[in-house]
Design a protein around this motif. Structure first.
Motif, PDB file in Angstrom:
ATOM      1  N   GLU B 119       1.266  -1.199   0.302  1.00 25.40           N
ATOM      2  CA  GLU B 119      -0.463   0.058   0.134  1.00 25.40           C
ATOM      3  C   GLU B 119       1.148   1.307  -0.044  1.00 25.40           C
ATOM      4  N   LEU B 121       3.768   1.264  -1.406  1.00 24.78           N
ATOM      5  CA  LEU B 121       5.298   0.630  -2.430  1.00 24.78           C
ATOM      6  C   LEU B 121       5.873   2.341  -2.577  1.00 24.78           C
ATOM      7  N   ASP B 122       5.125   3.269  -3.098  1.00 23.16           N
ATOM      8  CA  ASP B 122       5.950   4.953  -3.488  1.00 23.16           C
ATOM      9  C   ASP B 122       7.171   5.059  -2.464  1.00 23.16           C
ATOM     10  N   LEU B 125       9.742   2.221  -2.815  1.00 17.73           N
ATOM     11  CA  LEU B 125      10.551   2.966  -3.800  1.00 17.73           C
ATOM     12  C   LEU B 125      11.612   3.747  -3.280  1.00 17.73           C
ATOM     13  N   LEU B 126      10.689   4.813  -2.956  1.00 12.94           N
ATOM     14  CA  LEU B 126      11.525   6.430  -2.249  1.00 12.94           C
ATOM     15  C   LEU B 126      12.731   5.852  -1.580  1.00 12.94           C
ATOM     16  N   ASP B 129      15.546   4.495  -3.381  1.00 18.03           N
ATOM     17  CA  ASP B 129      16.062   5.529  -4.072  1.00 18.03           C
ATOM     18  C   ASP B 129      17.010   6.148  -3.408  1.00 18.03           C
ATOM     19  N   GLU B 130      16.606   6.632  -2.090  1.00 18.72           N
ATOM     20  CA  GLU B 130      17.694   6.804  -1.209  1.00 18.72           C
ATOM     21  C   GLU B 130      18.927   6.329  -0.676  1.00 18.72           C
ATOM     22  N   LYS B 148      14.220  12.147   4.542  1.00 14.81           N
ATOM     23  CA  LYS B 148      13.807  12.476   3.459  1.00 14.81           C
ATOM     24  C   LYS B 148      12.622  12.005   2.642  1.00 14.81           C
ATOM     25  N   ASN B 152       9.123  14.200   1.145  1.00 13.47           N
ATOM     26  CA  ASN B 152       8.734  14.335   0.084  1.00 13.47           C
ATOM     27  C   ASN B 152       7.186  13.468   0.114  1.00 13.47           C
ATOM     28  N   SER B 153       6.888  12.888   0.502  1.00 11.92           N
ATOM     29  CA  SER B 153       5.664  12.483   0.745  1.00 11.92           C
ATOM     30  C   SER B 153       3.901  13.396   1.043  1.00 11.92           C
ATOM     31  N   ILE B 154       3.370  13.318   0.701  1.00 14.41           N
ATOM     32  CA  ILE B 154       2.344  14.088   1.340  1.00 14.41           C
ATOM     33  C   ILE B 154       2.693  14.590   3.079  1.00 14.41           C
ATOM     34  N   GLU B 162      -7.333  15.429   3.885  1.00 11.84           N
ATOM     35  CA  GLU B 162      -6.353  15.603   3.289  1.00 11.84           C
ATOM     36  C   GLU B 162      -4.974  14.268   3.372  1.00 11.84           C
ATOM     37  N   GLN B 163      -5.001  13.529   4.033  1.00  9.36           N
ATOM     38  CA  GLN B 163      -3.907  12.295   3.749  1.00  9.36           C
ATOM     39  C   GLN B 163      -5.061  10.961   2.921  1.00  9.36           C
ATOM     40  N   THR B 164      -4.347  10.278   2.641  1.00 10.33           N
ATOM     41  CA  THR B 164      -4.945   9.137   2.057  1.00 10.33           C
ATOM     42  C   THR B 164      -5.542   8.712   2.579  1.00 10.33           C
TER      43      THR B 164
END
Lengths: 887, 182
Positions: B119, B121-122, B125-126, B129-130, B148, B152-154, B162-164
């Motif tokens: 849920e 996954l973003d 992955l980030l 990447d970091e 970091k 970057n996420s909300i 406003e949250q997912t």
């Protein structure tokens, strides 16, 4: 991601199966990606779609070129959004899509804008993305920003630029090298990771400049290095400097050793371990230098962390190969590791103990191992078997218990590789420990009674045929062998027949009985088995009476087959069925360079049963075919040898020329491979003018010019010389490339009509003695050497004068003679004071030559060498000595 | 990079996050050692089957096969792996594993399982990447990495509406468990 959420909490049974990506489909997601084009961007929805795309890529889905391009263009639209999270995802997917260079242009300006943004996260990521997808031309445009970024006060930005620099150095070194001032400044950064990245980049920029690396190490080992990672790097560079500073005085202190030793007291385990490992790997490390490193590794052995225990035991295992005594202190800790949960650690502990153990501890150790063997995987068992083999060679008196152990595990369940390792070990023990022979052979016999692997059965049968007849009572093996003829598949039956024949040939008393057995085999259901039985019946001769076997027959049965199998295969494929029978002597015997795999494991003993390795497909026959297609060379006879190409021009000159020397019995042909590297030129009538004034015994007979040599498509021109028949005539040749050059219009590609004659000086070419010797290996040097006999042996001693190292001297002689090193003897163990190297080859005229070289250090650097040559012809033995004497 | 290990920068060959059946949750390869997806899957299968039965839940474990060093740690139905060359300093690889494991733990607010990972996954992955860029270690401090990624996420401080939905559930669950424990 949103739709399956609804049922999430009230449906617990489905929980195991639940995934937000359930039923995801590429086509549908690509459709969804259209939201990227909406005038009013919904950042969250766009992020979700990107995540889905990334999920697909992550699961191994691929996009077609068209799909990737479409997604890429759509994604570029998202730079309009100011949403931080979305921008991050945009960066990520651009990297994953790895756009082509014409697509990169589209995002360049957006990324460059981000590179100059006030937001650190944008700057750092834009740099990483742009450097990942950029090519050289774009790089010069952004170079200024990158240099700034390296010294940016935000560490994330600086690291991004430095790491990108490390990657770019591979593709655009000349650009990155211009940044060294900034990188140097970054090495002094207060941020630990910036320092780490800057140090890595600075070292890579300067790695070919030994002095600069040495200075860098000197200044940093005195200063403060903040991050443990940077400290690890510095330790690696320090060992490099130590290694390259060469041989130090034996007694004196090694430079930088104090630094390494100091790192053993660092607060980070990572650094302590890196330093300990560096110390153990120092060339010619003394026991005094080793002790502190071993002490910290010993502490790690009882750590609660498996990673630490593993790292320590693996390093100690390596140390034990060279310095078993240094590791004995850790034996008690090692023994407790035999029961470690992690079987890798347990195996490493066992094999280390096997290396460090003394003769009296062998029996106790074997008992521990027997319990241990039942619960580890085959791959670990193989490691243990190999360790036991070397232990047995070290303590030959203990062969009985070790051989028993091997035969016991041979009877247990196991895969092919494991069984092969055991069989190989038994074979090696039989070869090297005479007392172990009879019991070892019987173990093998029992094994083939119930062996499911055809390969192992045939190999053992072959080995039995060689070793069995030499035992005190050869007849006791016959039963085992003949049983195979009844019970096995055709392949094994055929090898059993061959083995029987060997017993018949080698043991005269057995001959009548073997003859009876062979006669029965003639009724086998398989062709090969019947053929072999008939063949051997005839070769053994007589009618089954006790007679002595002919020498020819023995050679046929026991002689080694020294033609590389790959070459034989190609020759057979090229053979056209005709009246003329296939001539095995026409098969080229040149062994091409050894396969890389062998180099990977230096010092590893060749596996016991392996047939001598055959090289990759040789190029000899392709040369031969090409030469035969030129009518002028057709009457030169059989090609003896083709050399490796020798460069006659420097790299990156206008014309690149290399030469291959083809040696025939009475002729030598130079094949000049020419490449024209100037697009604006076309060369015609290309020929090489060869001046043979320093090669008096050669006379030019023919030269074949190259009609036309356009840009970047290589062509060949040939020059042939006559030389005295069958002799290894040497000489030096001066070469000039002569041609007509025509200008080419680069836009149309058409050449002008008129050309100008021009010349181009090439480097000299030498024909040396090594050109007349083929690299032909033998599978068993000792047998071949003894088989050759001392009749044509020539022995002499030579002083080679001061040499850099023993290994260099050995290599020099091997290259000079151009022969095939046998049994891995070309590798000189470090720090040895003497070395024996075995070479084999075929001299022009098809005369086998074997060479035994004994090197010794005489004083600090002087190398002395004893050269013993055996060949089928004493003049050849003398010729080899002459090569060495004059070389 | 062709330089021998002793002169080379520490490098990571891949980072793998698999589920308890050995299926991919998120993977990232930094080396050309596995040129095709089939080669990658084959490697993952080997890694998974050879480590499956070990207990890597309290301390990171280590194994060596096919000339690679693999350090790994499991939690719930998730298997974390970091692979390096056989000459790599094992403790450096373990540091990278800790960075990955702990930062994912922080980002998923302690609810580390497959479902939660997919849920978010973003974020995973980030996070990868970091930690590593093209094989080179970028950052090893789990808090910095999580910081970091999260920045970057909300913004998690934003009002609930406003949250997912996912995040809302996560926050709610967290509040709930906390109140239970008190």
């Amino acid at each position: 991601m949103a739709q399956p959420l609804v049922k999430k909490d009230d449906d617990h049974d489905d929980e195991a199966e639940y995934s937000p990506f359930l039923g995801i489909e590429k086509g549908a997601v690509l459709q969804e990606a259209r939201v990227f084009n909406d005038p009013q961007l919904d950042a969250r929805r766009c992020s979700q779609v990107i995540t889905k795309l990334l999920y697909l890529l992550n699961q191994g889905d691929t996009f077609t070129k068209v799909e990737a391009t479409e997604v890429f263009f759509a994604v570029t639209k998202l730079f309009q959004s100011r949403d931080l999270g979305l921008r991050r995802m945009v960066y990520l997917i651009i990297k994953e899509l790895s756009p082509s260079s014409d697509e990169v242009i589209i995002v360049t300006s957006s990324l460059m804008k981000d590179m100059n943004s006030k937001i650190d996260m944008y700057r750092a990521n834009a740099i990483r993305v742009l450097c990942r997808i950029t090519d050289g031309t774009l790089l010069t445009q952004i170079e200024r920003y990158l240099k700034q970024a390296i010294v940016d006060k935000n560490p994330v930005v600086a690291s991004a630029a430095l790491v990108s620099g490390i990657h770019l150095l591979q593709t655009n070194p000349e650009i990155v090298k211009r940044w060294s001032n900034e990188v140097q400044e970054a090495v002094q950064s207060r941020s630990p990771l910036v320092q780490f990245h800057a140090l890595a980049l600075l070292h890579q920029i300067r790695q070919n400049d030994r002095l600069a690396v040495s200075k860098l190490v000197t200044s940093l080992t005195r200063g403060t290095v903040r991050s443990p990672l940077a400290q690890c790097l510095l330790i690696r560079y320090t060992s490099q400097v130590i290694r390259e500073s060469g041989n130090n005085t034996q007694a004196g202190d090694r430079p930088f050793y104090d630094y390494l030793e100091g790192c053993l007291r660092h607060k980070s385990e990572m650094v302590i371990f890196e330093a300990a490992r560096a110390i153990t790997e120092l060339n010619g490390v003394t026991s005094r230098e080793l002790t502190p490193a071993i002490t910290v590794l010993q502490l790690f052995l009882s750590s609660s962390k498996p990673v630490l225990r593993f790292a320590a035991v693996r390093t100690l295992n390596k140390v034990a190969m060279k310095h078993p005594m240094a590791v004995t202190n850790c034996n008690i800790d090692m023994e407790s590791l035999i029961s470690d949960q992690n079987r890798s650690i347990a195996t490493l502990a066992i094999t280390t103990l096997l290396k460090t153990g003394n003769e009296s501890s062998v029996d106790r150790l074997m008992k521990q191992i027997t319990n241990f063997m039942s619960d580890i995987a085959d791959e670990f068992k193989i490691v243990v078997v190999e360790a036991i083999r070397s232990l047995c060679l070290k303590f030959p008196l203990k062969y009985r218990s070790l051989m028993n152990f091997l035969s016991n595990i041979l009877r247990e369940e196991g895969g092919f590789d494991y069984k092969k390792a055991i069989v190989d070990s038994i074979v090696i023990l039989i070869r090297d420990i005479p007392d172990a022979k009879e019991s070892g052979l019987l173990h093998l016999c029992e094994f083939i009674e119930d062996c499911e692997f055809t390969y192992l059965s045939t190999q053992i049968l072959h080995f039995l045929g060689v070793e069995g007849p030499k035992t005190s009572d050869p007849s006791k093996y016959i039963r085992y062998i003949y049983n195979r003829v009844h019970l096995e598949n055709a392949t094994v039956r055929a090898s059993a027949v061959s083995t029987l024949a060997k017993f018949g040939a080698a043991v005269d008393e057995l001959k009548p009985r073997i003859f009876v057995l062979l006669r029965r085999c003639v009724f086998d259901s398989d062709d090969e088995v019947r053929d072999r039985a008939t063949l051997y019946q005839n070769t053994l001769g007589g009618d089954g009476s006790v007679v002595e076997t002919d020498k020819d027959v023995k050679d046929f049965l026991f002689g080694s087959f020294d033609i590389p199998l790959v070459n034989l295969e190609t020759s057979l494929k090229n053979y056209v069925p005709s009246e003329e029978p296939f001539d095995i002597n026409s098969v080229p015997r040149e062994v091409k360079s050894a396969p890389l795999a062998e180099k990977k494991a230096p010092g590893k003993k060749p596996a016991g049963l392996g047939v001598s390795s055959s090289g990759p497909p040789s190029t000899v026959d392709s040369y031969e075919r090409m030469l035969l297609s030129i009518p002028e060379f057709a009457n030169f006879g059989k090609l003896f040898k083709s050399s490796a190409p020798v460069e006659l021009t420097e790299a990156e000159t206008e014309y690149a020329v290399n030469v291959v020397k083809h040696v025939f019995d009475k002729h030598i042909v130079f094949q000049y491979n020419c490449t024209n590297t100037i697009p604006e030129q076309l060369l015609e009538n290309v020929i090489v003018i060869v001046d043979a004034s320093e090669a008096e015994e050669f006379s030019e007979v023919f030269s074949k010019p190259l009609r036309s040599l356009p840009y970047d498509s290589p062509g060949q021109t040939f020059v042939a010389f006559e030389k005295p028949e069958g002799l290894a005539t040497v000489g030096k040749f001066a070469n000039i490339l002569r041609f007509i050059v025509k200008e080419v219009d680069p836009s149309t590609g058409e050449a002008e009509e008129d050309g100008v004659e021009d010349e181009y000086q090439l480097e000299d070419l030498e024909v040396v003695a090594a050109d007349y010797i083929l690299k032909v290996g033998v599978s068993n040097f000792r047998n071949a050497w003894e088989g050759m006999g001392p009749d044509c042996e020539r022995v002499d001693e030579y002083g080679l004068g001061p040499r850099e190292s023993l290994a260099k001297a050995v290599n020099a002689v091997i290259t000079l003679l151009g022969m095939q090193p046998c049994e891995g003897t070309e590798v000189v163990p470090p720090n040895s004071r003497s070395h024996t190297c075995l070479l084999s080859g075929v001299y022009i005229g098809n005369i086998k030559v074997l060479v035994r070289l004994s090197f010794g250090l005489d004083g600090p650097k002087d190398v002395a060498m004893k050269l013993a040559v055996r060949s089928e012809d004493e003049t050849v033995s003398d010729a080899i000595h002459e090569i060495v004497a004059s070389g | 990079m062709s330089a021998p290990y002793s002169e080379a920068c520490p490098s990571v060959k891949n980072i793998l996050l698999l589920d308890s059946d050995g299926k991919r949750v998120a993977v990232k390869y930094f080396s050309d050692d596995w040129p095709t997806n089939a080669a990658k899957e084959a490697f993952e299968r080997v890694v998974f089957t050879k480590t499956q039965k070990t207990n890597a839940r309290t301390e990171a474990e280590i194994a060596m096969f096919e000339n690679y060093i693999v350090v790994y740690k499991f939690v719930q139905d998730l298997h974390f792996f970091v692979t390096g060359g056989d000459d790599e300093n094992e403790l450096i690889l373990a540091t990278v594993l800790t960075a990955f494991f702990d930062s994912v733990g922080t980002l998923l607010r302690g609810n580390v399982d497959k479902r939660e990972a997919l849920e978010n996954l973003d974020l995973i992955l980030l996070c990868i990447d970091e930690i590593v860029d093209g094989g080179i270690i970028l950052e090893t401090d789990p808090n910095v990495i999580a910081g970091k990624v999260a920045s970057n996420s909300i913004d998690s401080a934003a009002p609930l509406s406003e949250q997912t939905l996912t995040q809302a559930f996560a926050t709610a669950r967290e509040h709930f468990t906390r109140s239970l424990l008190k």
